[in-house]
Design a protein around this motif. Structure first.
Motif, PDB file in Angstrom:
ATOM      1  N   ILE A  81       1.611   7.126  -1.559  1.00 46.81           N
ATOM      2  CA  ILE A  81       0.439   7.564  -0.790  1.00 46.81           C
ATOM      3  C   ILE A  81       0.778   8.747   0.109  1.00 46.81           C
ATOM      4  O   ILE A  81      -0.028   9.650   0.300  1.00 46.81           O
ATOM      5  CB  ILE A  81      -0.157   6.387   0.023  1.00 46.81           C
ATOM      6  CG1 ILE A  81      -1.521   6.794   0.606  1.00 46.81           C
ATOM      7  CG2 ILE A  81       0.808   5.905   1.104  1.00 46.81           C
ATOM      8  CD1 ILE A  81      -2.292   5.633   1.202  1.00 46.81           C
ATOM      9  N   HIS A  95       0.816  -1.223   0.000  1.00 44.11           N
ATOM     10  CA  HIS A  95       0.000   0.000   0.000  1.00 44.11           C
ATOM     11  C   HIS A  95       0.843   1.264   0.000  1.00 44.11           C
ATOM     12  O   HIS A  95       0.309   2.353   0.283  1.00 44.11           O
ATOM     13  CB  HIS A  95      -0.940  -0.003   1.208  1.00 44.11           C
ATOM     14  CG  HIS A  95      -1.959  -1.099   1.161  1.00 44.11           C
ATOM     15  ND1 HIS A  95      -3.157  -0.963   0.505  1.00 44.11           N
ATOM     16  CD2 HIS A  95      -1.936  -2.370   1.662  1.00 44.11           C
ATOM     17  CE1 HIS A  95      -3.849  -2.089   0.613  1.00 44.11           C
ATOM     18  NE2 HIS A  95      -3.137  -2.959   1.313  1.00 44.11           N
ATOM     19  N   ARG A 145       0.785  11.887  -2.220  1.00 48.37           N
ATOM     20  CA  ARG A 145      -0.489  12.285  -2.816  1.00 48.37           C
ATOM     21  C   ARG A 145      -1.541  12.636  -1.761  1.00 48.37           C
ATOM     22  O   ARG A 145      -2.371  13.512  -1.970  1.00 48.37           O
ATOM     23  CB  ARG A 145      -1.018  11.162  -3.723  1.00 48.37           C
ATOM     24  CG  ARG A 145      -2.413  11.409  -4.279  1.00 48.37           C
ATOM     25  CD  ARG A 145      -2.553  12.735  -4.992  1.00 48.37           C
ATOM     26  NE  ARG A 145      -1.967  12.730  -6.322  1.00 48.37           N
ATOM     27  CZ  ARG A 145      -1.393  13.784  -6.866  1.00 48.37           C
ATOM     28  NH1 ARG A 145      -1.285  14.902  -6.196  1.00 48.37           N
ATOM     29  NH2 ARG A 145      -0.895  13.720  -8.083  1.00 48.37           N
ATOM     30  N   PHE A 146      -1.515  11.952  -0.618  1.00 48.73           N
ATOM     31  CA  PHE A 146      -2.576  12.161   0.372  1.00 48.73           C
ATOM     32  C   PHE A 146      -2.528  13.588   0.910  1.00 48.73           C
ATOM     33  O   PHE A 146      -1.501  14.051   1.403  1.00 48.73           O
ATOM     34  CB  PHE A 146      -2.440  11.175   1.528  1.00 48.73           C
ATOM     35  CG  PHE A 146      -3.531  11.324   2.567  1.00 48.73           C
ATOM     36  CD1 PHE A 146      -4.805  10.872   2.310  1.00 48.73           C
ATOM     37  CD2 PHE A 146      -3.284  11.941   3.787  1.00 48.73           C
ATOM     38  CE1 PHE A 146      -5.819  11.005   3.246  1.00 48.73           C
ATOM     39  CE2 PHE A 146      -4.274  12.079   4.732  1.00 48.73           C
ATOM     40  CZ  PHE A 146      -5.548  11.609   4.456  1.00 48.73           C
ATOM     41  N   ASP A 206     -13.843   5.570 -11.697  1.00 51.78           N
ATOM     42  CA  ASP A 206     -14.406   5.960 -10.402  1.00 51.78           C
ATOM     43  C   ASP A 206     -15.905   5.708 -10.463  1.00 51.78           C
ATOM     44  O   ASP A 206     -16.519   5.855 -11.526  1.00 51.78           O
ATOM     45  CB  ASP A 206     -14.125   7.438 -10.098  1.00 51.78           C
ATOM     46  CG  ASP A 206     -14.541   7.812  -8.690  1.00 51.78           C
ATOM     47  OD1 ASP A 206     -13.732   7.621  -7.761  1.00 51.78           O
ATOM     48  OD2 ASP A 206     -15.683   8.287  -8.502  1.00 51.78           O
ATOM     49  N   LYS A 230      -7.353   3.951   3.313  1.00 49.98           N
ATOM     50  CA  LYS A 230      -6.065   3.351   2.928  1.00 49.98           C
ATOM     51  C   LYS A 230      -4.908   3.999   3.675  1.00 49.98           C
ATOM     52  O   LYS A 230      -3.934   3.336   4.027  1.00 49.98           O
ATOM     53  CB  LYS A 230      -5.869   3.488   1.418  1.00 49.98           C
ATOM     54  CG  LYS A 230      -6.782   2.583   0.603  1.00 49.98           C
ATOM     55  CD  LYS A 230      -6.509   2.687  -0.891  1.00 49.98           C
ATOM     56  CE  LYS A 230      -7.374   1.693  -1.670  1.00 49.98           C
ATOM     57  NZ  LYS A 230      -7.144   1.763  -3.129  1.00 49.98           N
ATOM     58  N   LYS A 231      -5.021   5.289   3.922  1.00 46.49           N
ATOM     59  CA  LYS A 231      -3.971   5.982   4.686  1.00 46.49           C
ATOM     60  C   LYS A 231      -3.949   5.494   6.127  1.00 46.49           C
ATOM     61  O   LYS A 231      -2.877   5.344   6.740  1.00 46.49           O
ATOM     62  CB  LYS A 231      -4.209   7.491   4.654  1.00 46.49           C
ATOM     63  CG  LYS A 231      -3.069   8.306   5.284  1.00 46.49           C
ATOM     64  CD  LYS A 231      -1.793   8.169   4.480  1.00 46.49           C
ATOM     65  CE  LYS A 231      -0.758   9.241   4.841  1.00 46.49           C
ATOM     66  NZ  LYS A 231      -0.291   9.236   6.200  1.00 46.49           N
ATOM     67  N   GLU A 277      -3.862   6.606  -9.312  1.00 40.29           N
ATOM     68  CA  GLU A 277      -4.764   7.712  -9.600  1.00 40.29           C
ATOM     69  C   GLU A 277      -5.744   7.281 -10.688  1.00 40.29           C
ATOM     70  O   GLU A 277      -5.607   6.205 -11.277  1.00 40.29           O
ATOM     71  CB  GLU A 277      -3.975   8.938 -10.043  1.00 40.29           C
ATOM     72  CG  GLU A 277      -3.143   9.533  -8.916  1.00 40.29           C
ATOM     73  CD  GLU A 277      -2.682  10.933  -9.225  1.00 40.29           C
ATOM     74  OE1 GLU A 277      -2.287  11.166 -10.385  1.00 40.29           O
ATOM     75  OE2 GLU A 277      -2.731  11.781  -8.328  1.00 40.29           O
ATOM     76  N   THR A 310     -12.237   6.547   0.785  1.00 39.16           N
ATOM     77  CA  THR A 310     -11.389   5.387   0.490  1.00 39.16           C
ATOM     78  C   THR A 310      -9.919   5.724   0.692  1.00 39.16           C
ATOM     79  O   THR A 310      -9.170   4.931   1.277  1.00 39.16           O
ATOM     80  CB  THR A 310     -11.628   4.902  -0.949  1.00 39.16           C
ATOM     81  OG1 THR A 310     -12.990   4.481  -1.075  1.00 39.16           O
ATOM     82  CG2 THR A 310     -10.720   3.738  -1.296  1.00 39.16           C
ATOM     83  N   MET A 311      -9.500   6.886   0.221  1.00 37.24           N
ATOM     84  CA  MET A 311      -8.109   7.285   0.399  1.00 37.24           C
ATOM     85  C   MET A 311      -7.771   7.424   1.883  1.00 37.24           C
ATOM     86  O   MET A 311      -6.694   7.006   2.333  1.00 37.24           O
ATOM     87  CB  MET A 311      -7.847   8.600  -0.328  1.00 37.24           C
ATOM     88  CG  MET A 311      -6.419   9.099  -0.207  1.00 37.24           C
ATOM     89  SD  MET A 311      -5.221   8.035  -1.029  1.00 37.24           S
ATOM     90  CE  MET A 311      -5.402   8.584  -2.719  1.00 37.24           C
ATOM     91  N   VAL A 316      -0.559   4.336  -4.478  1.00 36.75           N
ATOM     92  CA  VAL A 316      -1.971   4.244  -4.863  1.00 36.75           C
ATOM     93  C   VAL A 316      -2.091   4.673  -6.317  1.00 36.75           C
ATOM     94  O   VAL A 316      -1.304   5.495  -6.803  1.00 36.75           O
ATOM     95  CB  VAL A 316      -2.869   5.137  -3.977  1.00 36.75           C
ATOM     96  CG1 VAL A 316      -2.949   4.598  -2.581  1.00 36.75           C
ATOM     97  CG2 VAL A 316      -2.369   6.575  -3.978  1.00 36.75           C
ATOM     98  N   GLY A 341     -13.167  11.439  -0.484  1.00 41.17           N
ATOM     99  CA  GLY A 341     -11.869  10.951  -0.027  1.00 41.17           C
ATOM    100  C   GLY A 341     -11.933   9.899   1.060  1.00 41.17           C
ATOM    101  O   GLY A 341     -10.948   9.664   1.766  1.00 41.17           O
TER     102      GLY A 341
END
Length: 892
Positions: free
Chosen positions: A143, A130, A146-147, A501, A214-215, A135, A210-211, A133, A208
């Protein structure tokens, strides 16, 4: 993992062999060695656990072997025994046990690692898997780079019962930026010291969630989150599991995420309180259950369909002590919480203004481009507000980058979600060679049909056969808008496709209704009427599709569709949608008329809830109308809903943009009622000088400098400014239990001076301050104020009512005043009677229902009634027959 035939293969035979080896090894020990073994076993717990000393102290080899296998499991017990023998300095028996185990069970592997040993290996695996990620354009990025932090606010249970009010700084929990501390707080203790086992991250599409999930997983693996609380964390995408072919078990899903199929799953599950399951997109479980639906799973090793496994986790029938982090769209929170066990909710509110700028600079590698794009969006107030949604922000940045690189005019970028999506599609098409245009137009029509089929069938993944049927396999639009995914199937790997998406699938589904004539649709179930009037249980699933459909009805956008996609868009769809809005409005219950006991009933009683699955009506309808950006359409649509009532809504900045636009376009005779509404707390702390400005604005400084300063704008200023638009037909405004701060009263007062159509104003139990009421009365007394009917219910005002009474001498239009539930002292009634007899008072009706009055006050009011026969004063004690003397029959 296959073993040679000489080794035990079945689980049962391996367990039996392990028990035999264990007992034989312990029987080889002398009494002194056995005593040392028991002591070392007690003093060296595994994973923080050890067998209670009471069970070990007098256990013989047979009992001890049974205790070990029951506590640790047969094969892990062999590892524990061998290590303990070495610590007890019985190395010959330990070596012999290792050799015999190798002969009977085969070589040791990671399956035989203890849980504590496996934790490190699993964390390293998660970090590796992980770290990056993908895009939407399939580019992989780190991650951590980008996060961009999001605003997240935990919601307490009190929000259901009491709105925080329309003050900016009210509310039990300010939104916090999603750093490690905020993520840790999600599972923090509540006011009673209890930790939640289920946390729900709610928010609209693309915000955001899901992001963020994942974070959280990545930060846990890096040792930043839930230290000493969570041993293993697993990410389960709900939509994929629901569409996965065949059956699965929770244990199997865990193994899928481990670096080896030989992970110690039983030992992991034995300590379920140390497990965290992240269920991404749990709202996918919300379609109505069938009559024969099976009960949720209770056994982690039971093979079942994905819905039963996920249902077991969410309902806590499966691993009740495990922690759950659930992400879901906030379309039907009541139904979702009905599936969960005591959830703690948190709202994902997207980017703060500060983080929007950070995102732009992360997206654009070039500093000059980032600043230019950001400044343009910042100047477009509506577009800037839309960028609180990360996915919309990504689309805006993608479009702006292309426009800057091609030297195009940035003003093309629009100000609704629909127009931003449409512009993105157009920019993708424009990058293709002109010769491919007609072919891509045809492919896009087929892609829209695929999207619609998926939305109506509640399906996000498509097989290769689906693409072949529509001749999309290998097409350009497949490459541009669909991502390929490989899933483990029953017999072989299964290849599936899904839109880059989910919101793109919903956009293309909405677009399909404008690209195909009703006569071309294969079945009535595919018509726009079926979408809008279909099963209410699926309505929350269709919310975004419906909103996009409205947005595409804008006349200019319909021309854009014809230009980019070819063909002619029929006006029939627009008429069908308008008819549906008016039908929905006619079917809604009307608000209680003025003068009823509605406000008394709201306190201490439960309001009826929206039907599960229904659109959040009428706020969702207002969002749909806003997407059209067509005033005439909004004006006509709202004729079917003459009374708009928004109850228990916590207005975000975008909510107020939407409401203000619709009120600006509303027809004559429109009524708006805001009941128990509040505001989402401000994103960042205000400076101290802002408080001083607010006080100057509300109270009016005596110095010339203070009077020249512009008062601080209230969050509702945009709404009140919309009321002053010459095309606004708002006739009646009621604010009930909304806790109006002075800044709101100031802006409302300004609006009262100019609102062209406002004739009725209701202020019911809003906790007005003395300064707030005074500034409102200034607006009501303004010569151009058109308010004819005023209703004030505020028991705590008392002496502040003098401003309201003074206003009666000057108000140019006020003819009806309702002061029910207010408290009037004797001197205040005397002052009121004097004002009523003033030549400038135009009042024709005064209601004092439920106001306690003394005998003297009643006499004074009776005198006024006699002197002004055209004035109707309503009070139970006025003009009522006198009480009969004590002892006389009431019949006399």
């Amino acid at each position: 993992m296959d073993q040679p035939e000489a080794f035990c293969s079945s689980t049962e035979s391996r367990a039996a062999a392990a028990r035999d080896l264990l007992q034989a090894a312990l029987e080889d020990l002398s009494q002194e060695q056995l005593k040392r073994f028991r002591l070392k076993l007690r003093d060296a717990p595994l994973d923080g656990r050890s067998i209670p000393w009471g069970r070990l102290e007098r256990a013989d080899p047979v009992d001890l072997a049974m205790q070990l296998t029951q506590f640790y499991g047969p094969e892990p017990a062999l590892d524990v025994t061998r290590k303990t023998l070495k610590r007890a300095d019985v190395r010959d028996v330990a070596a012999r046990l290792k050799e015999q185990r190798l002969q009977r069970l085969g070589p040791s592997s990671s399956a035989l690692l203890s849980v504590s040993e496996y934790k490190k290996k699993y964390r390293e695996h998660v970090l590796q898997q992980h770290a990056k990620v993908k895009e939407r354009n399939a580019r992989s990025v780190k991650i951590n780079k980008r996060f961009t932090k999001l605003l997240i606010a935990r919601e307490s249970a009190t929000l259901v019962d009491e709105a925080p009010g329309l003050a900016e700084h009210e509310g039990p929990e300010r939104a916090r930026r999603s750093d490690t501390h905020t993520f840790n707080r999600l599972f923090g203790r509540d006011g009673e010291g209890q930790r939640p086992l289920t946390v729900v991250l709610q928010g609209p599409a693309g915000i955001g969630k899901t992001m963020a999930a994942k974070k959280i997983l990545y930060d846990w693996a890096a040792g930043k989150l839930y230290h000493d609380q969570v041993d293993f964390a697993f990410f389960l995408p709900c939509r994929e599991l629901l569409e996965r072919p065949g059956t699965c078990s929770l244990a199997g899903l865990i193994l899928d995420q481990c670096p080896h199929r030989s992970a110690p799953v039983r030992q992991m599950l034995a300590r379920s309180e140390r497990l965290l399951f992240i269920l991404d997109g749990a709202d996918e479980l919300l379609p109505p259950p069938g009559p024969s639906e099976a009960a949720p799973c209770t056994d982690p090793f039971e093979e079942a369909d994905g819905a039963r496994v996920l249902g077991g986790l969410m309902s806590k029938t499966l691993l009740p002590n495990a922690r759950l982090l659930v992400t879901a769209r906030a379309t039907a929170p009541g139904r979702l919480q009905g599936l969960l066990c005591s959830p703690q909710c948190a709202e994902v509110r997207g980017f703060s203004d500060k983080d929007k700028k950070k995102y732009f600079h992360k997206f654009f590698r070039d500093e000059w481009m980032a600043e230019r794009a950001y400044r343009f969006v910042k100047e477009n107030e509506t577009l800037f507000a839309l960028c609180f949604v990360p996915f919309v922000c990504w689309i805006v940045c993608t479009v702006l980058r292309q426009q800057i690189e091609l030297g195009q005019d940035l003003s093309r970028t629009s100000k609704t979600t629909t127009s931003v999506y449409l512009l993105f599609i157009a920019s993708v098409l424009s990058s293709a060679p002109a010769a491919d245009g007609p072919q891509m137009q045809g492919e896009l029509r087929k892609l829209c049909r695929l999207a619609r089929e998926g939305i109506l069938q509640h399906r996000a993944q498509f097989a290769e056969e689906d693409l072949e049927r529509l001749e999309l396999r290998g097409s350009k639009v497949q490459t541009l808008f669909l991502s390929k995914k490989e899933l483990p199937g029953v017999l072989e790997t299964e290849v599936t496709y899904q839109f880059m998406d989910q919101s793109f699938q919903e956009f293309f589904a909405a677009l399909s209704y404008l690209l195909e004539d009703e006569r071309d649709l294969r079945a009535p179930a595919e018509s726009v009427g079926a979408l809008l009037r279909g099963d209410t249980e699926l309505r929350c699933h269709l919310t975004l599709t419906t909103r996009f459909l409205f947005g595409l009805l804008n006349t200019e956008r319909m021309r854009d569709i014809e230009r980019h996609f070819g063909g002619v868009v029929s006006e029939r769809v627009k008429q069908d949608v308008l008819r549906w809005v008016q039908e929905k409005g006619q079917g809604r219950p009307r608000a209680a008329p003025e003068g009823t006991e509605e406000t008394e009933a709201t306190e201490g009683t439960e309001e009826p809830e929206e039907e599960e699955g229904e659109l959040n009506y009428p706020l969702e309808l207002l969002y749909c109308l806003y997407e059209t950006q067509e005033g005439a359409f909004v004006h006509q649509a709202l004729r079917g809903l003459p009374e708009l009532e928004l109850e228990r809504v916590r207005f975000s900045r975008m909510d107020l943009v939407v409401l203000s636009y619709c009120i600006r376009c509303c027809p004559a005779g429109q009524a708006l009622r805001l009941v128990s509404c509040g505001l989402v707390p401000a994103q960042e702390k205000k400076k101290k000088k802002s408080l001083i400005k607010r006080l100057h604005g509300s109270l009016g400084g005596s110095s010339s400098q203070a009077t020249m300063r512009k008062p601080q704008a209230s969050p509702l200023r945009s709404l009140f400014e919309a009321m002053t638009d010459q095309h606004c037909g708002l006739n009646s405004l009621t604010l009930c239990r909304c806790k109006l701060p002075d800044s709101v009263c100031q802006d409302l007062s300004e609006a009262l001076r100019e609102a062209p159509a406002l004739r009725e104003l209701g202020l019911l139990h809003n906790w007005l301050s003395e300064a707030g009421l005074r500034v409102l009365c200034e607006g009501l007394a303004w010569p151009q104020c058109r308010v004819q009917k005023l209703r004030v219910q505020q028991p705590c005002l008392q002496e502040a009512l003098q401003y309201l009474i003074s206003m009666l001498r000057q108000s140019p239009a006020l003819t009806t005043l309702d002061l029910s539930d207010c408290q009037l002292s004797g001197p205040m009634v005397t002052y009121l009677c004097a004002a009523l007899q003033h030549p400038g008072c135009r009042l024709q009706s005064l209601s004092l229902t439920s106001v306690e009055l003394s005998e003297q006050s009643l006499e004074e009011l009776q005198t006024v009634k006699t002197a002004k026969p055209g004035l109707v004063i309503t009070h139970p004690a006025l003009d009522s027959p006198p009480e009969p003397p004590t002892g006389f029959s009431s019949a006399l």
